[in-house]
Enzyme design. Structure first.
Site, PDB file in Angstrom:
ATOM      1  N   TYR A 100     -13.485  -0.028 -28.899  1.00 63.70           N
ATOM      2  CA  TYR A 100     -14.315   1.181 -28.746  1.00 63.70           C
ATOM      3  C   TYR A 100     -15.451   1.126 -29.760  1.00 63.70           C
ATOM      4  O   TYR A 100     -15.215   0.845 -30.936  1.00 63.70           O
ATOM      5  CB  TYR A 100     -13.465   2.428 -29.009  1.00 63.70           C
ATOM      6  CG  TYR A 100     -14.271   3.699 -29.105  1.00 63.70           C
ATOM      7  CD1 TYR A 100     -14.526   4.469 -27.980  1.00 63.70           C
ATOM      8  CD2 TYR A 100     -14.792   4.126 -30.333  1.00 63.70           C
ATOM      9  CE1 TYR A 100     -15.285   5.631 -28.062  1.00 63.70           C
ATOM     10  CE2 TYR A 100     -15.556   5.290 -30.421  1.00 63.70           C
ATOM     11  CZ  TYR A 100     -15.793   6.035 -29.281  1.00 63.70           C
ATOM     12  OH  TYR A 100     -16.547   7.176 -29.366  1.00 63.70           O
ATOM     13  N   GLU A 183     -22.672   4.742 -26.469  1.00 67.82           N
ATOM     14  CA  GLU A 183     -21.243   4.435 -26.546  1.00 67.82           C
ATOM     15  C   GLU A 183     -20.859   3.336 -25.563  1.00 67.82           C
ATOM     16  O   GLU A 183     -21.377   3.285 -24.448  1.00 67.82           O
ATOM     17  CB  GLU A 183     -20.447   5.704 -26.225  1.00 67.82           C
ATOM     18  CG  GLU A 183     -18.934   5.514 -26.282  1.00 67.82           C
ATOM     19  CD  GLU A 183     -18.186   6.751 -25.793  1.00 67.82           C
ATOM     20  OE1 GLU A 183     -18.011   7.682 -26.590  1.00 67.82           O
ATOM     21  OE2 GLU A 183     -17.806   6.784 -24.608  1.00 67.82           O
TER      22      GLU A 183
END
Ligand code: GDP
Ligand code: MN
Length: 361
Positions: A100, A183
């Protein structure tokens, strides 16, 4: 404004971040023609602006034999209530590990903050909640063009070094695209290398013109109308419409409604020096919300003249009851005009809000 996954991937790809081969389709029949180029093993991803899309059934796997029926199935679904109009068809990656990474603005230090987790994917929120140390964070000075190597090492910990250039490219995207958020979840490791398997990019609404984005898609038609007139406007979920001048006066009107256990339908600050025309547009805008039963107009006359405001309210001629509190310049003339047309003008903000509460009930 939030970009869709495929739009964000296009941007990321332009910065050298590897993304899977893919194509956007708008009907199930379109998929067959693209399989030779993309491959037999594909992922179908609904292009809808909702979080937790995969868990909600918005990401499906297929092969050449099942691709079209899987696409048909996905087009027929609603993902958290949002219909699927576009599907991103991508080559299926052989994922060895999911990481992530995200970059956002840290409000307290007012600098970009980069977050990284070894265990990315659809469970990231739960993982981060269960164990805070699962997510590492570094703050980077906005004056730097690149994430300095010592911070990158701190961020990655034991994760593969080949992630570093991708994360640094994401930092360039973040800076140059005036992003609020960039992201990649998951950022994946495959035998063929590192890929952004998913992509999210939110551009600061204040930078849309600089970014060449003409229309903010995230705004409702009413919000766009408000922007056109230069009103500060936020929609809420109650039934009492609110129009004020000055953010402070408008906020205190909302507070007072809340204090009397009412629910405001919106926040609308018409700004300084509002003339008849502006007031009329403001009243019509608020009245156009079907849930609005009554509108409180709370204005202080300074440069704004109360008689102009009164004329604007009258010109709007809307169905919901309009309760008015005004004080200041040409107050008496305003009161006279309103009274002539059967509007109630009250002496205090408290009285006006109470009167509106009565109507809303
Ligand atoms: P989200 O739920 O909207 O965040 O959708 P993602 O694009 O992140 O996909 C959700 C999950 O689907 C990922 O975390 C992966 O586990 C899986 N996934 C997505 N693309 C691929 C792929 O190409 N190959 C494999 N094996 N899994 C994938
Ligand atoms: Mn994701």
């Amino acid at each position: 404004m939030k970009l869709l996954e495929y739009e964000a991937k296009r941007v990321f790809s332009g910065y050298g971040i590897p993304v899977p081969k893919g194509v956007v389709i708008r009907a199930p029949e379109e998929i067959a023609a693209h399989l030779p180029e993309i491959g037999d093993s594909v992922v179908l991803k609904a292009q809808v602006d909702v979080g937790g899309r995969g868990k909600a059934g918005g990401v499906l796997m297929a092969d050449d034999a099942t691709a079209e029926e899987t696409a048909r199935e996905l087009f027929s679904r609603e993902i958290k209530g949002v219909p699927v109009g576009e599907i991103l068809v991508e080559e299926r990656l052989a994922i060895e590990h999911e990481y992530y990474v995200s970059i956002a603005v840290d409000r307290s230090s007012r600098q970009p903050v980069v977050l990284f987790a070894d265990a990315g994917g659809v469970e990231i929120e739960n993982a981060a909640r269960a164990d805070e140390s699962a997510v590492r964070r570094v703050v980077v000075s906005p004056l730097l063009r690149d994430i300095p190597p010592f911070l990158m090492r701190e961020l990655l910990g034991g994760a593969p070094k080949e992630l570093a250039p991708v994360i640094n490219s994401l930092y360039h995207v973040f800076q140059e695209k005036d992003a609020m958020l960039a992201e990649v979840n998951p950022l994946v490791k495959t035998p063929q290398g590192v890929y952004a398997a998913d992509a999210k990019l939110i551009v600061d609404d204040n930078a849309l013109a600089r970014q060449g984005i003409a229309v903010n898609r995230d705004l409702s038609e009413r919000e766009r109308e408000a922007e056109k007139h230069g009103f500060s406007y936020v929609e809420l979920d109650g039934s009492i419409g609110v129009i004020g001048n000055g953010a402070g006066l408008t906020m205190s009107t909302l507070d007072l409604i809340e204090y009397y256990q009412g629910r405001a339908a919106n926040f609308l600050d018409v700004g300084g020096g509002a003339d008849q025309e502006r007031v009329m547009h403001a009243v019509r805008l608020v009245a156009s919300m079907p849930k609005v039963a009554v509108i409180v107009v709370n204005l202080l006359g300074g440069i704004t003249r109360c008689d102009e405001v009164a004329k604007g309210i009258i010109a709007a001629g809307v169905a919901p009851t309009v309760v008015v509190r005004m004080a200041g310049t040409n107050e008496e003339e305003g009161r006279r005009l309103l009274a002539e047309c059967g509007y109630r003008m009250l002496e205090s903000m408290d009285a006006a809000v109470k009167a509106a509460m009565e109507v809303a009930k």
